[in-house]
Write a protein that holds these residues in place. Structure first.
Motif, PDB file in Angstrom:
ATOM      1  N   GLU A 255      -2.555   4.427 -11.024  1.00 54.46           N
ATOM      2  CA  GLU A 255      -2.436   5.861 -10.755  1.00 54.46           C
ATOM      3  C   GLU A 255      -2.220   6.121  -9.274  1.00 54.46           C
ATOM      4  O   GLU A 255      -1.421   6.982  -8.899  1.00 54.46           O
ATOM      5  N   LYS A 256      -2.929   5.383  -8.408  1.00 54.00           N
ATOM      6  CA  LYS A 256      -2.746   5.532  -6.958  1.00 54.00           C
ATOM      7  C   LYS A 256      -1.316   5.201  -6.553  1.00 54.00           C
ATOM      8  O   LYS A 256      -0.804   5.732  -5.577  1.00 54.00           O
ATOM      9  N   ARG A 257      -0.687   4.313  -7.299  1.00 54.01           N
ATOM     10  CA  ARG A 257       0.684   3.888  -7.003  1.00 54.01           C
ATOM     11  C   ARG A 257       1.716   4.702  -7.785  1.00 54.01           C
ATOM     12  O   ARG A 257       2.891   4.371  -7.790  1.00 54.01           O
ATOM     13  N   SER A 258       1.279   5.744  -8.471  1.00 51.62           N
ATOM     14  CA  SER A 258       2.144   6.641  -9.245  1.00 51.62           C
ATOM     15  C   SER A 258       2.897   5.922 -10.361  1.00 51.62           C
ATOM     16  O   SER A 258       4.028   6.275 -10.700  1.00 51.62           O
ATOM     17  N   ILE A 259       2.251   4.913 -10.943  1.00 54.80           N
ATOM     18  CA  ILE A 259       2.829   4.179 -12.065  1.00 54.80           C
ATOM     19  C   ILE A 259       2.103   4.618 -13.325  1.00 54.80           C
ATOM     20  O   ILE A 259       0.871   4.628 -13.364  1.00 54.80           O
ATOM     21  N   LYS A 260       2.878   4.966 -14.329  1.00 59.69           N
ATOM     22  CA  LYS A 260       2.294   5.411 -15.597  1.00 59.69           C
ATOM     23  C   LYS A 260       2.489   4.332 -16.650  1.00 59.69           C
ATOM     24  O   LYS A 260       3.564   3.765 -16.785  1.00 59.69           O
ATOM     25  N   VAL A 261       1.424   4.057 -17.391  1.00 55.51           N
ATOM     26  CA  VAL A 261       1.441   3.069 -18.469  1.00 55.51           C
ATOM     27  C   VAL A 261       1.210   3.826 -19.768  1.00 55.51           C
ATOM     28  O   VAL A 261       0.338   4.700 -19.838  1.00 55.51           O
ATOM     29  N   SER A 262       1.988   3.507 -20.793  1.00 59.98           N
ATOM     30  CA  SER A 262       1.844   4.218 -22.060  1.00 59.98           C
ATOM     31  C   SER A 262       0.440   4.025 -22.630  1.00 59.98           C
ATOM     32  O   SER A 262      -0.191   2.993 -22.418  1.00 59.98           O
TER      33      SER A 262
ATOM     34  N   HIS B 152       0.835  -1.212   0.000  1.00 62.22           N
ATOM     35  CA  HIS B 152       0.000   0.000   0.000  1.00 62.22           C
ATOM     36  C   HIS B 152       0.870   1.263   0.000  1.00 62.22           C
ATOM     37  O   HIS B 152       1.801   1.392   0.773  1.00 62.22           O
ATOM     38  N   GLY B 153       0.552   2.170  -0.900  1.00 60.67           N
ATOM     39  CA  GLY B 153       1.260   3.439  -0.977  1.00 60.67           C
ATOM     40  C   GLY B 153       2.622   3.361  -1.648  1.00 60.67           C
ATOM     41  O   GLY B 153       3.334   4.356  -1.717  1.00 60.67           O
ATOM     42  N   LYS B 154       2.992   2.202  -2.143  1.00 59.52           N
ATOM     43  CA  LYS B 154       4.289   2.023  -2.793  1.00 59.52           C
ATOM     44  C   LYS B 154       4.088   1.868  -4.298  1.00 59.52           C
ATOM     45  O   LYS B 154       3.082   1.323  -4.734  1.00 59.52           O
TER      46      LYS B 154
END
Length: 169
Positions: free
Chosen positions: A151-158, A111-113
């Motif tokens: 998005e909550k985990r700050s991961i961006k997918v192309s 969580h949060g990572k």
């Protein structure tokens, strides 16, 4: 040009190689994981792209073949764990089918990572995983995406990777 390369690689995976329920082709699963990672980005990446397999899966053996390779300037490091306490700080956590019941525990532990959770079992993207694999009626392997979790985990997918998703929330 990058989008074209992505389409070519994933189109090959979708059409040339099938993943049958009785004879699962874990080489295809590993290839999908590597391409998902290639077309994704994490906040503050360091020199490694850490992929942890949670549970026993033949996908681990296939992912090991990518150990030490370079993905977007990061060396791939693949590990396998059996307990949530041993997860560490992976970028990608691959949840083996036999450990699917541990998804809630994994979500709490990460969580949060910025940890992308990819599951072998279909439908787990609805329960908080970032990606779930799904075998289609024609035996091809596809994936579902949970952009809300990513998005909550700050991961961006192309966008080009998202466009290839079977289902997206």
């Amino acid at each position: 040009m990058r989008t074209l390369k992505l389409y070519i690689v994933l189109a090959f995976c979708l059409t040339a190689v099938s993943a049958r329920a009785q004879t699962t082709n874990y080489q295809v699963y590993a290839l999908f994981v590597m391409n998902i990672a290639k077309y994704s980005s994490w906040p503050s990446p360091d020199g490694e792209l850490r992929i942890t397999v949670f549970g026993k899966s033949k996908a681990y053996d296939e992912l090991l073949k990518h150990n030490g390779k370079n993905v977007n300037g990061h060396l791939v490091k693949v590990t396998q764990v059996e307990n949530a306490a041993d997860i560490g700080q992976p970028h990608v956590l691959y949840l083996a089918d036999g450990k699917s019941g541990s998804l809630d525990e994994i979500i709490k532990a990460t969580h949060g990572k910025p940890v992308m959770i990819i599951t072998e079992r279909e439908g787990l993207y609805k329960k908080g995983a970032g990606f779930s694999f799904v075998v289609m009626d024609n035996s091809t392997l596809r994936f579902d995406i949970n952009n809300t979790d990513l998005e909550k985990r700050s991961i961006k997918v192309s966008k080009s990777l998202s466009a290839l998703a079977n289902t997206m929330i």
